[in-house]
Design an enzyme around this catalytic site. Structure first.
Site, mmCIF file in Angstrom:
data_model
loop_
_atom_site.group_PDB
_atom_site.id
_atom_site.type_symbol
_atom_site.label_atom_id
_atom_site.label_comp_id
_atom_site.label_asym_id
_atom_site.label_seq_id
_atom_site.Cartn_x
_atom_site.Cartn_y
_atom_site.Cartn_z
ATOM 1 C CB CYS A 147 -1.569 -1.079 -4.094
ATOM 2 S SG CYS A 147 -1.435 -1.871 -2.464
ATOM 3 C CD GLU B 227 -1.884 -4.182 -6.230
ATOM 4 O OE1 GLU B 227 -0.757 -3.935 -6.699
ATOM 5 O OE2 GLU B 227 -2.142 -4.109 -5.006
ATOM 6 C CE LYS C 125 1.632 -0.976 -6.840
ATOM 7 N NZ LYS C 125 1.429 -2.258 -6.103
#
Length: 277
Positions: A149, A44, A115
């Site tokens: 994540c 990330e 995300k």
């Protein structure tokens, strides 16, 4: 169907130094390709770093998708005949700031992912939640879905990708100290409950008071670890995966006596509260 050798490139990143980070990504891509990898996954925010203290500080390092970084990595992918996934900050058409990852391959930029689930941590305190549906991309025999994540902490993220036909879910991460339970349990659970391959790729190093704990891993459909990196140092791990193993959700332990089907045994009519706001 042919197997795929995939690699997780656990690297250190330098906050706001995109030329240096891009150089690391390109160099490690070549190393992984030299070890036979056809797909290489990076952490990330690998291009930018993560620990920005304001939106104004982070925004100058954001790029469009496609953009200069994806063009550079795609050129290497073309020369090496490989695919790559790497994290970065994306500047949206309206000036939004997204925590994103890019998928590029031998024919150029393929797709970006923004995300969706944002923790109150690092640059995510200032980014816009992802606004696009989950998607699966066929690399020519390997069906890939992307999360980032904290997305992995929401089982629905991987489940939707499984329902869309993913063989492999990739999870670029920035796991800091304090995320040990996530490292030890979450990745294997997502793979097992969806009967698919899962690759979580973390970074190492320190950034503005946070130490990142590495331990990237590639996990088999049954939750077993195929390859695992250490905690402190940059490292490339590789594993061979067979996409067909993820596609047969009917698991026969004892024929006629002990059988599981991760897809057919679902009861979506009972899951309504999951979608309640």
């Amino acid at each position: 169907m042919a197997t795929w050798k995939i690699a997780a490139a656990q690297i250190d990143c330098h906050l706001g130094d995109t030329p240096r980070n891009l150089g690391t990504i390109r160099a490690e891509l070549k190393v992984a390709a030299g070890r036979g990898a056809r797909l290489v996954i990076f952490p990330e925010c690998a291009l930018t770093g993560y620990g920005f203290d304001s939106r104004d500080e982070a925004l100058p390092f954001a790029e469009t998708l496609p953009g200069p970084a994806t063009d550079a990595v795609a050129a290497d992918c073309r020369d090496l005949n490989v695919w790559a996934v790497f994290g970065l900050l994306e500047r949206g058409e309206g000036g939004e700031l997204f925590n994103a990852c890019a998928l590029v391959g031998p024919h150029g930029f393929v797709a970006g992912y923004r995300k969706i689930h944002l923790p109150f941590l690092g640059v995510d305190r200032f980014t816009t939640p992802g606004d696009r549906p989950f998607a699966v991309h066929d690399l020519g025999g390997l069906r890939l879905g992307m999360n980032i994540c904290y997305d992995g902490s929401f089982p629905e993220s991987a489940r939707v990708l499984m329902l869309l036909g993913a063989d492999l879910v990739v999870l670029p991460t920035n796991w800091p100290t304090g995320a040990v339970s996530t490292v030890c349990h979450l990745v294997q659970s997502r793979a097992l409950e969806n009967h698919l391959f899962y690759a979580a790729v973390n970074r190492v190093g320190e950034e503005r008071g946070f130490r990142f704990i590495g331990q990237s891993r590639i996990v088999q459909c049954n939750g077993a670890i195929l390859a695992q990196a250490g905690e402190y140092e940059p490292e490339i791990i590789v594993a061979e995966i067979d996409p067909t193993a993820a596609r047969d959700k009917h698991l026969v332990k004892i024929p006629g006596k002990y059988e599981l089907d991760r897809l057919r045994h679902r009861r979506p009519e009972m899951y309504g509260p999951i979608c309640d706001k």
